[in-house]
Design a protein around this motif. Sequence first.
Motif, mmCIF file in Angstrom:
data_model
loop_
_atom_site.group_PDB
_atom_site.id
_atom_site.type_symbol
_atom_site.label_atom_id
_atom_site.label_comp_id
_atom_site.label_asym_id
_atom_site.label_seq_id
_atom_site.Cartn_x
_atom_site.Cartn_y
_atom_site.Cartn_z
ATOM 1 N N SER A 73 -5.872 21.693 7.738
ATOM 2 C CA SER A 73 -6.830 21.884 6.655
ATOM 3 C C SER A 73 -6.167 22.542 5.444
ATOM 4 O O SER A 73 -6.351 22.108 4.302
ATOM 5 N N THR A 74 -5.365 23.564 5.686
ATOM 6 C CA THR A 74 -4.670 24.247 4.599
ATOM 7 C C THR A 74 -3.733 23.291 3.863
ATOM 8 O O THR A 74 -3.701 23.247 2.629
ATOM 9 N N GLN A 75 -2.968 22.489 4.613
ATOM 10 C CA GLN A 75 -2.029 21.551 3.992
ATOM 11 C C GLN A 75 -2.774 20.500 3.166
ATOM 12 O O GLN A 75 -2.354 20.150 2.061
ATOM 13 N N LEU A 76 -3.883 19.998 3.713
ATOM 14 C CA LEU A 76 -4.648 18.979 2.996
ATOM 15 C C LEU A 76 -5.269 19.540 1.719
ATOM 16 O O LEU A 76 -5.292 18.872 0.686
ATOM 17 N N LEU A 77 -5.761 20.764 1.785
ATOM 18 C CA LEU A 77 -6.337 21.379 0.590
ATOM 19 C C LEU A 77 -5.279 21.627 -0.484
ATOM 20 O O LEU A 77 -5.604 21.731 -1.664
ATOM 21 N N LEU A 78 -4.023 21.704 -0.078
ATOM 22 C CA LEU A 78 -2.914 21.796 -1.032
ATOM 23 C C LEU A 78 -2.533 20.426 -1.590
ATOM 24 O O LEU A 78 -1.657 20.314 -2.439
ATOM 25 N N GLY A 79 -3.187 19.377 -1.060
ATOM 26 C CA GLY A 79 -2.910 18.022 -1.530
ATOM 27 C C GLY A 79 -1.742 17.361 -0.842
ATOM 28 O O GLY A 79 -1.244 16.339 -1.300
ATOM 29 N N LEU A 80 -1.285 17.935 0.276
ATOM 30 C CA LEU A 80 -0.133 17.381 0.988
ATOM 31 C C LEU A 80 -0.566 16.353 2.026
ATOM 32 O O LEU A 80 -1.561 16.541 2.716
ATOM 33 N N SER A 81 0.203 15.308 2.146
ATOM 34 C CA SER A 81 0.044 14.380 3.265
ATOM 35 C C SER A 81 0.734 15.004 4.461
ATOM 36 O O SER A 81 1.587 15.884 4.310
ATOM 37 N N LEU A 97 -10.853 15.578 12.984
ATOM 38 C CA LEU A 97 -9.933 15.057 11.969
ATOM 39 C C LEU A 97 -10.669 14.304 10.854
ATOM 40 O O LEU A 97 -10.305 14.416 9.685
ATOM 41 N N LEU A 98 -11.688 13.548 11.232
ATOM 42 C CA LEU A 98 -12.490 12.845 10.233
ATOM 43 C C LEU A 98 -13.150 13.835 9.282
ATOM 44 O O LEU A 98 -13.170 13.635 8.064
ATOM 45 N N SER A 99 -13.675 14.917 9.843
ATOM 46 C CA SER A 99 -14.313 15.952 9.035
ATOM 47 C C SER A 99 -13.308 16.624 8.093
ATOM 48 O O SER A 99 -13.580 16.813 6.902
ATOM 49 N N LEU A 100 -12.132 16.981 8.632
ATOM 50 C CA LEU A 100 -11.094 17.601 7.806
ATOM 51 C C LEU A 100 -10.657 16.669 6.685
ATOM 52 O O LEU A 100 -10.498 17.090 5.535
ATOM 53 N N SER A 101 -10.437 15.406 7.040
ATOM 54 C CA SER A 101 -9.990 14.426 6.039
ATOM 55 C C SER A 101 -11.029 14.247 4.947
ATOM 56 O O SER A 101 -10.696 14.223 3.758
ATOM 57 N N ALA A 102 -12.294 14.137 5.355
ATOM 58 C CA ALA A 102 -13.367 13.951 4.372
ATOM 59 C C ALA A 102 -13.481 15.153 3.446
ATOM 60 O O ALA A 102 -13.622 14.997 2.222
ATOM 61 N N SER A 103 -13.386 16.359 4.003
ATOM 62 C CA SER A 103 -13.541 17.550 3.164
ATOM 63 C C SER A 103 -12.393 17.704 2.165
ATOM 64 O O SER A 103 -12.559 18.321 1.117
ATOM 65 N N ALA A 104 -11.234 17.137 2.484
ATOM 66 C CA ALA A 104 -10.084 17.220 1.570
ATOM 67 C C ALA A 104 -9.900 15.943 0.751
ATOM 68 O O ALA A 104 -8.955 15.838 -0.034
ATOM 69 N N GLY A 105 -10.780 14.962 0.952
ATOM 70 C CA GLY A 105 -10.626 13.692 0.244
ATOM 71 C C GLY A 105 -9.382 12.935 0.672
ATOM 72 O O GLY A 105 -8.776 12.223 -0.115
ATOM 73 N N ALA A 106 -8.996 13.106 1.937
ATOM 74 C CA ALA A 106 -7.766 12.480 2.446
ATOM 75 C C ALA A 106 -8.081 11.180 3.182
ATOM 76 O O ALA A 106 -9.190 10.969 3.658
ATOM 77 N N ARG A 107 -7.067 10.340 3.259
ATOM 78 C CA ARG A 107 -7.163 9.122 4.063
ATOM 79 C C ARG A 107 -6.611 9.424 5.449
ATOM 80 O O ARG A 107 -5.650 10.194 5.578
ATOM 81 N N LEU A 108 -7.175 8.806 6.461
ATOM 82 C CA LEU A 108 -6.749 9.019 7.843
ATOM 83 C C LEU A 108 -6.301 7.699 8.434
ATOM 84 O O LEU A 108 -6.960 6.676 8.280
ATOM 85 N N VAL A 109 -5.152 7.729 9.108
ATOM 86 C CA VAL A 109 -4.621 6.577 9.820
ATOM 87 C C VAL A 109 -4.229 7.057 11.210
ATOM 88 O O VAL A 109 -3.672 8.153 11.362
#
Length: 199
Positions: A73-81, A97-109
């Motif tokens: 979560s911390t890494q994603l909020l920093l904008g890191l993949s 993971l879906l929740s974390l990705s959604a909250s950071a606006g990240a894509r999940l694979v």
Amino acid sequence: MAKELQEERKPLVIAMKGHPGTGKSTLAHALASTLQIPLIDKDDIRDSTFHLQQQSSSLLNDLSYEAIWRVASTQLLLGLSLVIDSPLSRRTHLDRLLSLSASAGARLVILECKSLDEAKWRERLEGREKSWHKPPSWEELEKLVKGYSGCTEYDVGDVPKMVVDTTAPNVGVAELVQSVVDFIASCCGRFPTCVPCTS
């Protein structure tokens, strides 16, 4: 144009999935190195709980997952993949993971490692460095998988998922990494600008 630029900048989570000994960690390390993105390995957290091993094993496992979710979560909020190396053995792990990705606006694979050649899988499992929390033998692995009662096989919905046979003949780690990079580029358009794409 602004929307395309925004999509490019979205962080990407590459979530590893698979049973012990299927080559997840080897592939995760190679991907993180190639793409120059952080790797969060559940085993690193689990290894640090050795002194608590008298406690409930499932409690320590849950604690290890909670720790990787917080670090991710911390890494994603920093904008890191990032690459997350864990078995992703239960649907609840994917939901988190879906929740974390959604909250950071990240894509999940999801990248699921399988070893279709059982003899090679067994050789790999029994030949690796021993760890107090990993199955040390094929018999222990079979017991672990049986204990999952099929919960590791679940529908990931619309999350892009690639299944990789890590025991395929004449296919090395570099070729596997390239096939994963190509898959991600095809399903996500391309990588965020901070991640070099080798395709």
